[in-house]
Design an enzyme around this catalytic site. Structure first.
Site, PDB file in Angstrom:
ATOM      1  N   LYS A 269     -10.090   7.597  -3.341  1.00 55.17           N
ATOM      2  CA  LYS A 269      -9.837   6.457  -4.222  1.00 55.17           C
ATOM      3  C   LYS A 269     -11.013   5.494  -4.128  1.00 55.17           C
ATOM      4  O   LYS A 269     -11.325   5.001  -3.040  1.00 55.17           O
ATOM      5  CB  LYS A 269      -8.538   5.745  -3.803  1.00 55.17           C
ATOM      6  CG  LYS A 269      -8.350   4.370  -4.453  1.00 55.17           C
ATOM      7  CD  LYS A 269      -7.023   3.719  -4.032  1.00 55.17           C
ATOM      8  CE  LYS A 269      -6.928   2.274  -4.557  1.00 55.17           C
ATOM      9  NZ  LYS A 269      -5.666   1.614  -4.155  1.00 55.17           N
ATOM     10  N   ASP A 274     -10.125  -4.395  -6.357  1.00 57.69           N
ATOM     11  CA  ASP A 274      -8.748  -4.323  -6.838  1.00 57.69           C
ATOM     12  C   ASP A 274      -8.153  -5.729  -6.902  1.00 57.69           C
ATOM     13  O   ASP A 274      -7.615  -6.229  -5.920  1.00 57.69           O
ATOM     14  CB  ASP A 274      -7.904  -3.428  -5.916  1.00 57.69           C
ATOM     15  CG  ASP A 274      -6.465  -3.292  -6.416  1.00 57.69           C
ATOM     16  OD1 ASP A 274      -6.196  -3.699  -7.569  1.00 57.69           O
ATOM     17  OD2 ASP A 274      -5.626  -2.774  -5.652  1.00 57.69           O
ATOM     18  N   LYS A 281      -3.047  -9.951  -8.187  1.00 61.12           N
ATOM     19  CA  LYS A 281      -2.678 -10.213  -6.797  1.00 61.12           C
ATOM     20  C   LYS A 281      -2.797 -11.703  -6.492  1.00 61.12           C
ATOM     21  O   LYS A 281      -3.563 -12.402  -7.157  1.00 61.12           O
ATOM     22  CB  LYS A 281      -3.660  -9.471  -5.867  1.00 61.12           C
ATOM     23  CG  LYS A 281      -3.488  -7.970  -5.798  1.00 61.12           C
ATOM     24  CD  LYS A 281      -4.511  -7.368  -4.832  1.00 61.12           C
ATOM     25  CE  LYS A 281      -4.404  -5.858  -4.754  1.00 61.12           C
ATOM     26  NZ  LYS A 281      -3.158  -5.389  -4.107  1.00 61.12           N
ATOM     27  N   ASP A 292     -11.320  -1.539  -1.268  1.00 61.91           N
ATOM     28  CA  ASP A 292     -10.389  -0.587  -1.878  1.00 61.91           C
ATOM     29  C   ASP A 292     -11.107   0.687  -2.361  1.00 61.91           C
ATOM     30  O   ASP A 292     -10.474   1.614  -2.847  1.00 61.91           O
ATOM     31  CB  ASP A 292      -9.655  -1.275  -3.040  1.00 61.91           C
ATOM     32  CG  ASP A 292      -8.254  -0.723  -3.259  1.00 61.91           C
ATOM     33  OD1 ASP A 292      -7.673  -0.195  -2.293  1.00 61.91           O
ATOM     34  OD2 ASP A 292      -7.748  -0.804  -4.394  1.00 61.91           O
ATOM     35  N   ASP A 351      -1.277  -2.970 -10.609  1.00 64.40           N
ATOM     36  CA  ASP A 351      -1.799  -3.019  -9.241  1.00 64.40           C
ATOM     37  C   ASP A 351      -1.540  -1.706  -8.484  1.00 64.40           C
ATOM     38  O   ASP A 351      -2.083  -1.490  -7.408  1.00 64.40           O
ATOM     39  CB  ASP A 351      -1.167  -4.203  -8.503  1.00 64.40           C
ATOM     40  CG  ASP A 351      -1.910  -4.553  -7.230  1.00 64.40           C
ATOM     41  OD1 ASP A 351      -3.037  -4.040  -7.045  1.00 64.40           O
ATOM     42  OD2 ASP A 351      -1.369  -5.344  -6.430  1.00 64.40           O
ATOM     43  N   GLU A 353      -2.838   1.073  -9.046  1.00 62.55           N
ATOM     44  CA  GLU A 353      -3.887   1.743  -9.816  1.00 62.55           C
ATOM     45  C   GLU A 353      -4.499   2.930  -9.078  1.00 62.55           C
ATOM     46  O   GLU A 353      -5.064   3.821  -9.710  1.00 62.55           O
ATOM     47  CB  GLU A 353      -4.987   0.736 -10.186  1.00 62.55           C
ATOM     48  CG  GLU A 353      -6.031   0.447  -9.088  1.00 62.55           C
ATOM     49  CD  GLU A 353      -5.449  -0.126  -7.800  1.00 62.55           C
ATOM     50  OE1 GLU A 353      -4.382  -0.766  -7.865  1.00 62.55           O
ATOM     51  OE2 GLU A 353      -6.053   0.076  -6.731  1.00 62.55           O
ATOM     52  N   ARG A 355      -3.158   5.451  -7.432  1.00 59.36           N
ATOM     53  CA  ARG A 355      -2.518   6.728  -7.780  1.00 59.36           C
ATOM     54  C   ARG A 355      -2.898   7.149  -9.201  1.00 59.36           C
ATOM     55  O   ARG A 355      -2.930   8.335  -9.517  1.00 59.36           O
ATOM     56  CB  ARG A 355      -0.995   6.608  -7.587  1.00 59.36           C
ATOM     57  CG  ARG A 355      -0.341   5.595  -8.463  1.00 59.36           C
ATOM     58  CD  ARG A 355       1.052   5.211  -7.956  1.00 59.36           C
ATOM     59  NE  ARG A 355       0.998   4.257  -6.840  1.00 59.36           N
ATOM     60  CZ  ARG A 355       2.050   3.778  -6.204  1.00 59.36           C
ATOM     61  NH1 ARG A 355       3.276   4.171  -6.559  1.00 59.36           N
ATOM     62  NH2 ARG A 355       1.925   2.930  -5.212  1.00 59.36           N
TER      63      ARG A 355
END
Ligand code: BES
Ligand code: ZN
Ligand code: ZN
Length: 509
Positions: A269, A274, A281, A292, A351, A353, A355
């Site tokens: 990933k 993020d 967030k 991230d 959020d 994101e 996956r």
């Protein structure tokens, strides 16, 4: 950092510091340990004096620094705790404490007296590997943006002395291998620590191309145009909010050390930032979301180590890179996206994101590269941190062999993993009314496992292991206090050591 093997006794070496260890003494124990006789001889009795005054107890994390009477060298005595709990991890942490303590004290070189750590079933090889890891990783600092720095240990020697001379040949090989891995971790941290203004998806692609050139790894970069042609609707949706830093899928192929070997795919990933996107967030700690991308950057490191160590299997790395920010072109809650393998995702939370980008990367790699197994690394869920903490990663796997291979490698590398279950309960939870799966279940239950159930949809029947590294991928001011001392401030490059070790141990055919 550099490391070398030294045949001489550590105490007769010319280093600025001699580093040794001692077990915890009992309450009534008064006699000076024989194992410190050589050290006390060069200290002309000063070590025994400190021992007699009970200034040295040998407790874990205790670090004693004495100046030797030669007026130049220091003697560092590391507390190893009780004999019963002694293992390579104790050494790894103690070695990290040693180099961190020596920082800013004018010691540029340090000789570790290896026999002091070869105790209680810890072999000379695993002691050596632990010292290398601890010193390289504990001594690491991200210096790119700093104009000043305290002098740090730059060279370590692993001194064998008479006791370990017979192991020299094997230890030389182990040293080369461990230094390659530790250097790769340092290299990986330097990229993972780059902030999002610099480490854009395209910049990560550039790092991959550069690495490919240096090591003869084939690198392919899919830009937005190509991703559209490939119907990678997941990564395009997540990356759609950022016109400044558009998404990239980066593929690295290391051909393998043995012909007709197995193929292992490693997928990461790579969210360069993020913010949460439209499901934004809170501000507190949002800056940490520059980390991230840690899974994807670990993939880069794993490919580097694989090529340098010439591991047996073919390794295909895929980095799914995008920036998740809100804008007029961002994807929205309620959107439905179609991914590479044709499955559709109902987006309930922008959020969640990670996956979504992984869906394309996993679907692509199993369809196009036919791996024998797939391992993904992702800072996927805060639920992982809640469940397991900041020092270990969660493992979810559909294949017991792959899982036990990773658990064994994790134990050896000192990057702990804990396996968690994946059941029909989790699978049911990610079903959607309007699409094949939904990216969020909107109730706080088994977040790491519902995320895993989601990912499972994109690996087909290929044996698969998912490493949720949200906790151990980086440290902050609060967690640093509890995390092991070799996890430096910021990115840790967690996963590089364990997956490299796994690939090294992978069968040849
Ligand atoms: N990148 C985060 C997960 C994360 C959180 C990593 C904390 C490291 C530290 C991920 O994209 C995320 O935001 N996940 C959400 C998913 C939820 C909205 C279903 C989470 O875990 O809260
Ligand atoms: Zn997120
Ligand atoms: Zn994320």
């Amino acid at each position: 950092m550099k490391a070398s093997l030294e045949r001489r006794e550590a105490t007769s070496a010319g280093s600025d510091a001699v580093v040794t260890g001692v077990f915890e003494r009992g309450e009534k124990e008064t006699s000076f340990p024989k194992s410190l006789a050589k050290e006390d001889a060069v200290a002309k009795g000063l070590l025994k004096a400190a021992w007699d005054r009970r200034e040295i107890r040998g407790r874990r994390r205790e670090v004693t620094v004495l100046h030797l009477p030669d007026g130049r060298r220091r003697l560092v005595v590391l507390g190893l705790g009780a004999r019963s709990g002694f293992d390579a991890e104790v050494i790894r942490r103690a070695a990290a404490d040693a180099v961190r303590t020596l920082k800013g004290r004018g010691a540029r070189t340090a000789s570790f007296r290896l026999p002091a750590f070869v105790q209680e079933g810890v072999t000379s090889e695993s002691a050596l590997r632990a010292v290398v890891d601890g010193a390289y990783l504990g001594g690491y600092e991200f210096l790119r943006y700093r104009s000043t720095t305290d002098g740090a240990v730059e060279e370590i020697a692993l001194a064998l002395g008479d006791e370990l001379l017979r192991d020299e040949t094997g230890l030389r090989e182990a040293l080369d291998e461990e230094v390659t891995v530790a250097e790769t971790v340092v290299w990986t941290r330097d990229i993972a620590n780059l902030p999002a203004d610099t480490a854009s998806p395209e910049r990560l692609a550039e790092e991959a191309r550069q690495l490919g050139k240096e090591l003869g790894i084939k690198v392919t970069v899919f830009d937005e145009g190509k991703l559209r042609e490939m119907h990678c609707g997941g990564i395009l949706a997540v990356g759609g909010g950022s016109s400044a830093h558009p998404p990239r899928m980066i593929v690295l192929e290391y051909p393998g050390g043995s012909r007709r070997g197995r193929t292992v795919a490693v997928v990461g990933k790579g969210i360069t930032f993020d913010s949460g996107g439209i499901s934004i967030k809170p501000a507190l700690h949002m800056s940490e979301m520059k980390f991230d991308k840690s899974g994807a950057v670990a993939v880069l490191g794993i490919l580097r180590a694989a090529a340098l160590l010439k591991v047996p299997p073919r390794v295909v790395g895929v980095m799914a890179c995008a920036e998740n920010v809100p804008s007029g072109t961002s994807y929205r809650p309620g959107d439905v996206v179609r991914t590479y393998n044709g499955k559709t995702i109902e987006v309930l939370n922008t959020d969640a994101e990670g996956r979504v980008v992984l869906s394309d990367a996993l679907g692509y790699v199993v369809a196009e590269h036919h791996p024998d197994e797939v391992i993904d690394l992702a800072t996927l869920t805060s639920a992982q941190v809640t469940a397991l903490g900041d020092d270990m990663a969660g493992l979810v796997s559909t294949d017991d062999r792959l899982a036990s291979g990773l658990l064994a490698a994790a134990r050896e590398a000192g990057e702990p993993l804990w396996r968690m279950p994946l059941t029909d309960y989790h699978r049911t939870l990610v079903k959607s009314e309007v699409a094949d799966v939904r990216n969020s279940i909107e109730i706080p239950t088994a977040g790491m496992l519902t995320a895993s159930a989601f990912l499972e949809n994109f690996v087909g029947s290929t044996p698969w292991a998912h490493l949720d590294i949200a906790g151990p991928a980086y440290t902050n001011e609060q967690t640093r206090k509890y995390q092991p001392p070799y996890m430096s401030h910021g990115a840790t490059a967690f996963g590089v050591r364990l997956v490299s070790r796994y690939l090294l141990q992978s069968p040849k055919a």
